[in-house]
Design an enzyme around this catalytic site. Structure first.
Site, short mmCIF file in Angstrom:
data_model
loop_
_atom_site.label_atom_id
_atom_site.label_comp_id
_atom_site.label_asym_id
_atom_site.label_seq_id
_atom_site.Cartn_x
_atom_site.Cartn_y
_atom_site.Cartn_z
N HIS A 1 83.01 -96.76 33.63
CA HIS A 1 84.28 -97.00 32.97
C HIS A 1 84.13 -97.72 31.63
CE1 HIS A 1 85.08 -96.26 37.18
NE2 HIS A 1 86.30 -95.92 36.85
N GLU B 1 91.64 -88.97 45.86
CA GLU B 1 91.83 -88.08 44.71
C GLU B 1 93.02 -87.15 44.92
OE1 GLU B 1 90.50 -88.62 41.94
OE2 GLU B 1 88.99 -90.03 42.63
#
Length: 599
Positions: free
Chosen positions: A498, A371
């Site tokens: 997703h 990240e």
């Protein structure tokens, strides 16, 4: 798997005034004026939309959801207006820079709504509802209410097939109510894509790669063919070891593997069952990063600080103080949040943050490095013109963090003080097996999620075929099957973030390929001469400088140019991944020689 939330998809109040009559004429001067006006106003709108989205993601309430739906509707309406206006300049002879900006406006909408009154609002309400359904979902298990993020933990830790099936099945009950909304969402978004000149939404998504959409589809198939032998060797070894553990009734050798036995809610990564499937010949032990973290009393904050140190060792600046003040590093105890890890840049300049529900384990240690890779990338291209503040190929953003995760080698762990002594070379195969259970095992899943959506968007799969089509692809590419017969009203794709989150997934497949390609290039630049899997470029400022030079380009040029600048080639290539895992492939090939592989 993890995503970067693109603030550009979440615009706020529509500030742009209608173009005057003169601006409607398709001239070079008017195209330049149009882009200048869009870039100025889009930046302000994106920041407002991103802050609203952050508020909702870190505090899911009726009001924050209402605000996000309204902002999303305005953003979609404005994005479609801009995309349609950009089409007016298609036939002009313009500079490559201006042409690229116009193309970005036409292609960067994930879910376009048609210009019909109310379409954007309806689409925004649906997408917000889908996201909330997923993020607030819970199951009842052994007398307790279990939230979404803890269901993932159960799938990693449980070893009883009956309990695994129970958790797996109950989580998929949460996605059944999504289907009606998803059907309507596809209808609206397809209408929007057709209005922009595409056959359907899938073709629109495939057009965003600086190549013909059909050529792109062929390209990902070519990359899959390169790595398929690696996956098949891992699959075969895992199936036989699971058979040893659970027996023929649970794991018959002539069938695909049960999806709930692979240590992950979606069978997309299998590292959590390493202890069950480690081939018998691998006597040496790998490195247990989770145990190392616990032994040294790591906290989620210390994990973040360690990950930051990787990037500063390459010459990148320290994260701003606002990162530490404003990020969500752990799950708040007093409210509902979206735990799915993501990296944000709320003002497209310095307000970078992460949103995680970090726990002290190996997965989150790697995820944190991943990240922060997004944040470093976001910061690097912040000096570009506004429409170029992104990656040139959505696999790049994901690959940057994944590339850094490959450098979490025993040598790196020793350098940061987590490991006292390096393991012997005998530990190489166990370490490679651990990484293959995540990296290689993910490849077919990363490919098939959007292959399924392409079939949905094109109408090849009708709603009553969606679940059946989902499992047909999962068997074809992954060699897995559901643990039980799926009911007629099941919507199992919706159990994966997703899908209701409407995040294109091909980026993760491309990232798996590109991460090894980037990694090998970095190791070559560092002068590494040993086996590729042992390389760590931690602390190498020269690699960092060349890396940053690529990141700074953002989306200002085709991805082929950026790839060539860092790696020396203009083609995505999985050979670096094959080289990385070659010792394991050779070993597993011998182990599987007399086995009945395949499914």
């Amino acid at each position: 798997m993890h995503k970067k939330l693109t603030a550009a998809l979440l615009l706020g109040t529509a500030l742009m005034l209608p173009l005057d009559a003169a601006a409607q004429r398709a001239t070079k001067k008017n195209a330049e004026a149009f882009i200048a006006k869009v870039e100025e106003e889009k930046k302000a709108m994106d920041e407002e939309g991103a802050r609203i989205a952050w508020a909702r993601a870190t505090n899911i309430t009726y009001d924050t959801s209402w605000l996000e739906a309204k902002a999303s509707a305005r953003s979609t309406e404005k994005a479609v207006e801009w995309a349609n206006e950009a089409k007016r300049y298609d036939r002009l002879d313009l500079s490559p820079e201006l042409r690229r900006k116009l193309d970005i406006l036409k292609q960067s909408i994930t879910l376009p709504a048609p210009s019909a009154d109310g379409a954007a609002s309806e689409l925004a309400e649906i997408t917000t509802r889908l996201g909330n359904t997923y993020s607030t979902g819970t199951i009842e298990f052994e007398g307790e209410t279990v939230p979404q993020n803890r269901t993932e933990t159960l799938m990693r830790e449980l070893r009883d097939p009956a309990k695994l099936e129970e958790v797996w099945t109950k989580w998929r009950e949460q996605s059944k109510p999504m289907k009606e909304d998803y059907v309507r969402m596809v209808e609206i978004a397809n209408e929007g894509a057709k209005e922009l000149g595409y056959d359907d939404l899938g073709q629109m998504w495939r057009s965003n790669y600086d190549m013909d959409p059909d050529e792109f589809a062929a390209e990902v198939d070519r990359l899959w063919d390169q790595v398929k032998p690696l996956y098949e060797n891992v699959h075969c070894a895992v199936k036989y070891e699971l058979n040893e553990e659970y027996g023929d009734e649970v794991v018959p050798l002539d069938q695909p593997i049960r999806a709930d036995l692979l240590g992950n809610m979606w069978a997309q990564s299998w590292g959590s069952i390493y202890d069950l499937v480690k081939p018998e010949g691998l006597e040496a032990e790998g490195v247990d990063i989770g145990a190392l973290l616990e032994a040294q009393d790591y906290t989620p904050l210390k994990i973040a600080e360690t990950a930051e140190g990787f990037f500063t060792s390459l010459g990148f600046d320290d994260l701003p103080e606002t990162f530490w003040e404003r990020s969500q590093i752990t799950k708040p105890a007093d409210r509902e949040v979206v735990c799915h890890a993501s990296a944000w840049n709320l003002d497209s300049e310095e307000d970078i943050r992460i949103k995680m529900c970090t726990e002290v384990n190996a997965d989150d240690f790697q995820t944190m490095h991943h990240e922060l890779g997004h944040n470093i990338y976001q910061r690097a291209y912040a000096g570009q013109d506004y429409l170029f503040r992104n990656d040139p190929n959505d696999g790049f953003h994901e690959a940057i963090g994944d590339m850094v995760a490959l450098s979490i080698t025993p040598a790196y762990l020793q350098q940061v003080g987590l490991l006292d002594e390096l393991p012997s070379e005998d530990a190489d195969l166990p370490i490679l097996m651990q990484k293959a259970l995540d990296g290689a095992a993910f490849l077919p899943f990363g490919l098939l999620v959007d292959k399924w959506r392409w079939q949905v968007f094109s109408g090849e799969l009708q709603p009553d075929q969606w679940n059946e089509g989902w499992w047909a692809l999962r068997e074809e590419y992954q060699g897995i099957r559901p643990p039980n017969d799926r009911p007629a009203d099941a919507f199992d794709p919706g159990s994966k973030y997703h899908i209701p989150g409407n995040t294109p997934y091909m980026r993760y497949f491309l990232a798996r390929i590109l991460q090894f390609q980037f990694y090998k290039a970095a190791c070559d630049q560092a002068g590494w001469e040993g086996p590729l899997h042992r390389c760590s470029f931690y602390g190498n400022g020269e690699v960092g400088a060349k890396f940053n030079a690529m990141l700074e380009k953002g989306n200002s040029q085709p991805w082929q140019d950026s790839l060539e600048e860092f790696t020396g080639t203009r083609e995505m290539d999985a050979s670096a991944m094959v080289e990385y895992f070659r010792p394991l492939m050779d070993y597993l090939g011998e182990q599987n020689e007399d086995r009945s592989c395949g499914w």
